[in-house]
Design an enzyme around this catalytic site. Structure first.
Site, short mmCIF file in Angstrom:
data_model
loop_
_atom_site.label_atom_id
_atom_site.label_comp_id
_atom_site.label_asym_id
_atom_site.label_seq_id
_atom_site.Cartn_x
_atom_site.Cartn_y
_atom_site.Cartn_z
N CYS A 54 0.84 -1.21 0.00
CA CYS A 54 0.00 0.00 0.00
C CYS A 54 0.87 1.26 0.00
O CYS A 54 0.53 2.25 -0.65
CB CYS A 54 -0.92 0.02 1.22
SG CYS A 54 -2.04 -1.38 1.30
N ARG A 135 -7.86 -4.45 -3.07
CA ARG A 135 -7.43 -3.29 -3.88
C ARG A 135 -8.44 -3.11 -5.01
O ARG A 135 -8.32 -3.74 -6.06
CB ARG A 135 -6.03 -3.53 -4.46
CG ARG A 135 -4.98 -3.75 -3.40
CD ARG A 135 -3.58 -3.90 -3.95
NE ARG A 135 -2.73 -4.47 -2.91
CZ ARG A 135 -2.24 -3.78 -1.89
NH1 ARG A 135 -2.47 -2.49 -1.78
NH2 ARG A 135 -1.50 -4.37 -0.97
C1 BEZ Z 1 0.50 -4.60 1.83
O1 BEZ Z 1 1.69 -4.82 1.80
O2 BEZ Z 1 0.03 -3.53 1.47
C2 BEZ Z 1 -0.40 -5.68 2.33
C3 BEZ Z 1 -0.04 -7.01 2.09
C4 BEZ Z 1 -0.86 -8.00 2.56
C5 BEZ Z 1 -2.01 -7.70 3.26
C6 BEZ Z 1 -2.37 -6.38 3.47
C7 BEZ Z 1 -1.57 -5.35 2.99
#
Ligand code: BEZ
Length: 226
Positions: A54, A135
């Site tokens: 993110c 997402r």
């Molecule tokens: C992330 O790195 O943004 C992420 C990865 C797995 C679950 C939730 C967020």
């Protein structure tokens, strides 16, 4: 999530009105989509603040914000986190440098959807988690109609070249009444919508002759990009 129906999760469909809501954001309260009337909107969700993928996505969205604005398009982000978490994370992001992006400022609104009201209206809560949005990306036109939806899992960062291509393609299709072939990019040939009657076919043949368009068959005509 065991039962999406029980949780009242809805999935907005292409060609329908974007569901309305009022929400708290890092730029103040917004009335969506009315506050953005006359503009294109990219509404997107991410799983959680202070997470690695993110963070790379927010750095990229921030670095492209001015470019999206130049296409009359506003960005609106969302996650199921508090406004204080959002503010803390965005301040942290401003101190980072990655992939040629240095100290990005996130100036677009980020919705604090702690009660998951917007996430449920937009199908952002799916089978991976009860509390983290997937997402999601919604492209909404200046009349508030949903034109494209994308959903990615938490583990996969979005392709921003594709997000930009979709926006430009949607705008071109709306402005010129054309369709766009596989792997279309700005500047490449576009497609005329197929004729629907025998008379339309005859008219199309005449048009192709007059304009020098490339006709592969009666239903497949390419036109040079203007
Ligand atoms: C992330 O790195 O943004 C992420 C990865 C797995 C679950 C939730 C967020």
């Amino acid at each position: 999530m065991e039962n999406l129906q029980e949780q009242n999760v809805q999935f907005p469909l292409i060609g329908t009105k974007a569901p309305e809501f009022i929400a708290q954001t890092t730029q103040g309260n917004i009335h969506f989509p009315n506050d953005f009337s006359g503009k294109w909107i990219i509404l997107f969700s991410h799983p959680a603040d202070f997470t690695p993928v993110c963070t790379t996505e927010f750095m990229t969205f921030a670095s492209m914000h001015e470019e999206f604005k130049s296409y009359n398009c506003e960005l609106v982000g969302l996650s199921i986190d508090s406004i204080h978490s959002h503010l803390g994370w965005l301040r942290a992001i401003e101190t980072y440098s990655w992939n040629g992006i240095e100290n990005p400022k996130v100036e677009f609104p980020l919705i604090a959807d702690i009660k998951m009201e917007v996430a449920k209206k937009y199908g952002m809560l799916q089978g991976e988690s009860d509390t983290n949005a997937v997402r999601a990306v919604f492209f909404i036109d200046p009349e508030g109609i949903i034109k494209t939806t994308l959903y990615y899992p938490a583990s996969l960062g979005r392709n921003f070249a594709e997000i930009k291509r979709i926006l430009i393609g949607l705008q071109k299709s709306a402005a010129e009444g054309v369709a766009l072939p596989a792997n279309w990019e700005p500047g490449k040939d576009v497609i005329l919508p197929p004729p629907g009657t025998k008379k339309d076919i005859a008219d199309r043949m005449a048009l192709v002759k007059e304009k020098g368009y490339e006709m592969k068959d009666w239903f497949l005509t390419f036109k040079k990009d203007q």
